[in-house]
Design a protein around this motif. Structure first.
Motif, mmCIF file in Angstrom:
data_model
loop_
_atom_site.group_PDB
_atom_site.id
_atom_site.type_symbol
_atom_site.label_atom_id
_atom_site.label_comp_id
_atom_site.label_asym_id
_atom_site.label_seq_id
_atom_site.Cartn_x
_atom_site.Cartn_y
_atom_site.Cartn_z
ATOM 1 N N SER A 11 6.200 7.987 3.067
ATOM 2 C CA SER A 11 5.833 6.599 2.764
ATOM 3 C C SER A 11 6.977 5.654 3.091
ATOM 4 O O SER A 11 6.759 4.561 3.639
ATOM 5 C CB SER A 11 5.446 6.461 1.285
ATOM 6 N N THR B 127 1.471 3.926 -3.016
ATOM 7 C CA THR B 127 1.313 5.358 -2.757
ATOM 8 C C THR B 127 2.526 6.123 -3.256
ATOM 9 O O THR B 127 2.402 7.183 -3.887
ATOM 10 C CB THR B 127 1.126 5.609 -1.247
ATOM 11 N N ILE C 17 -2.288 6.453 5.098
ATOM 12 C CA ILE C 17 -2.009 7.012 3.777
ATOM 13 C C ILE C 17 -2.689 8.368 3.608
ATOM 14 O O ILE C 17 -2.105 9.321 3.066
ATOM 15 C CB ILE C 17 -2.465 6.033 2.683
ATOM 16 N N TRP D 231 -0.766 12.173 2.963
ATOM 17 C CA TRP D 231 -1.094 13.189 1.954
ATOM 18 C C TRP D 231 -1.518 14.501 2.603
ATOM 19 O O TRP D 231 -1.134 15.579 2.143
ATOM 20 C CB TRP D 231 -2.193 12.669 1.028
ATOM 21 N N SER E 243 0.835 -1.208 0.000
ATOM 22 C CA SER E 243 0.000 0.000 0.000
ATOM 23 C C SER E 243 0.864 1.251 0.000
ATOM 24 O O SER E 243 0.600 2.213 -0.738
ATOM 25 C CB SER E 243 -0.920 0.010 1.228
ATOM 26 N N PHE E 244 1.933 1.244 0.805
ATOM 27 C CA PHE E 244 2.823 2.403 0.841
ATOM 28 C C PHE E 244 3.670 2.491 -0.423
ATOM 29 O O PHE E 244 3.940 3.592 -0.921
ATOM 30 C CB PHE E 244 3.729 2.330 2.070
ATOM 31 N N ARG F 196 -5.231 2.622 5.398
ATOM 32 C CA ARG F 196 -5.870 3.690 4.617
ATOM 33 C C ARG F 196 -5.814 5.016 5.361
ATOM 34 O O ARG F 196 -5.557 6.069 4.760
ATOM 35 C CB ARG F 196 -7.316 3.313 4.296
#
Length: 342
Positions: free
Chosen positions: A118, A69, A149, A153, A65-66, A146
């Protein structure tokens, strides 16, 4: 500030003072460097994104996931690099140079902050996996991933906002606008960015990976001693804690290259902000060396991670299979297999 300073000038601004072409009325060397990196960054990260979406082997790790990203952020870095390319090629005439410079500098700074944060989160994830293997799945849940993340941002977007309120330059130094070159860095704002982003991220990475490899060496030594005393056992106690060591090594390589490429830029950023050193060529080279990391991430990952290589090979085979299945008219088409399994 008069209108001439605010509007895009007819003659491009060459930081390197070499490679200017009177025929094309542009800085050939700067255009070549920026366009080359732009193509590499966009194509490389598109491949990484496609492989992650089409290779179920990579979904095994929560760190994917990272990594995804970071790939999306690096892809956007490549897309944003079209702005200096277009400015050097006279396709941004009529734009407000001051606003364009500020927005572009902000975008690049935010996207690279996302990559840095990240990588720090990846190191924390691996640290939790190694130190708390039994409770890892309970601690690292999809919902928390989630949320993390989203916070990355959000934090990256907020930390550079003061640049719009006169605090100073957020950090981009590969100036291709004259207004950008006159936009000075401020020691207070630079210290704020270092204290809020660079230093915590670097400290987190050093702390977590130092402990990860120390723990893995301890478990490896214990397993070797147990095997020498009692012979092979199935399963080996403590062996599960180091099953991710190879994966952690890959991520450590990515992180190391990231900071190696960014270190000259950070040093120059600090020296310029303190008024100690300022040089146009050093400004351009350190900035675009740091931006080149957006391509190096996907290159290192593709070369180092066996699961990624298998996913890339599978994706290429599926693309070739789709091409081979296109028969001439009159022949029944062969059934197509789905390219992605999500």
């Amino acid at each position: 500030m008069n209108a001439t300073e605010l509007n895009y000038t007819t003659e491009p601004f060459c930081l390197l003072d070499i490679g200017y072409s009177q025929i094309f009325n542009t800085c050939l060397l700067e255009v070549a460097v920026i366009l080359f990196l732009t193509v590499l960054i966009i194509s490389g990260n598109l491949v990484v994104i496609f492989v992650f979406h089409c290779a179920p082997l990579l979904s095994h790790h929560t760190t994917s996931s990272f990594i995804q990203t970071m790939a999306y952020a690096d892809l956007l870095v490549g897309v944003s690099c079209l702005i200096p390319s277009l400015s050097l090629l006279h396709h941004l005439e009529g734009l407000n140079e001051r606003l364009t410079c500020m927005v572009f500098s902000y975008m690049v700074s935010v996207l690279k902050s996302v990559s840095m944060a990240s990588l720090a989160c990846v190191s924390i994830d691996r640290y939790v996996a190694i130190t708390r293997p039994l409770s890892y799945t309970a601690l690292v849940t999809p919902c928390r991933l989630r949320t993390c993340i989203i916070l990355i941002w959000l934090y990256s977007s907020l930390i550079f906002l003061p640049s719009f309120f006169g605090w100073g330059k957020p950090g981009y130094h590969g100036d291709v606008f004259k207004w950008c070159s006159s936009w000075d860095t401020q020691p207070i704002f630079t210290a704020f960015i270092v204290a809020a982003l660079y230093a915590p991220a670097a400290f987190t990475v050093c702390f977590t990976y130092a402990h990860i490899f120390r723990i893995c060496r301890q478990h490896t030594r214990q397993i070797s001693e147990r095997r020498a005393r009692f012979g092979p056992q199935d399963p080996e106690p403590g062996e599960q804690a180091c099953t991710d060591k190879r994966y952690a090594t890959v991520l450590f390589r990515i992180t190391s290259v990231f900071y190696i490429l960014w270190l000259p830029y950070i040093i120059y950023f600090l020296l310029e902000s303190a008024g100690i050193y300022h040089h146009a060529i050093a400004s351009f080279l350190t900035t675009w060396l740091a931006i080149s990391n957006s391509f190096c991430n996907c290159l290192i990952y593709s070369l180092s991670n066996s699961a990624f290589r298998k996913g890339l090979k599978r994706l290429c085979l599926l693309c070739l299979q789709r091409t081979d299945n296109k028969k001439p008219l009159g022949e029944p088409p062969a059934p197509l297999q789905p390219a992605c399994h999500v």
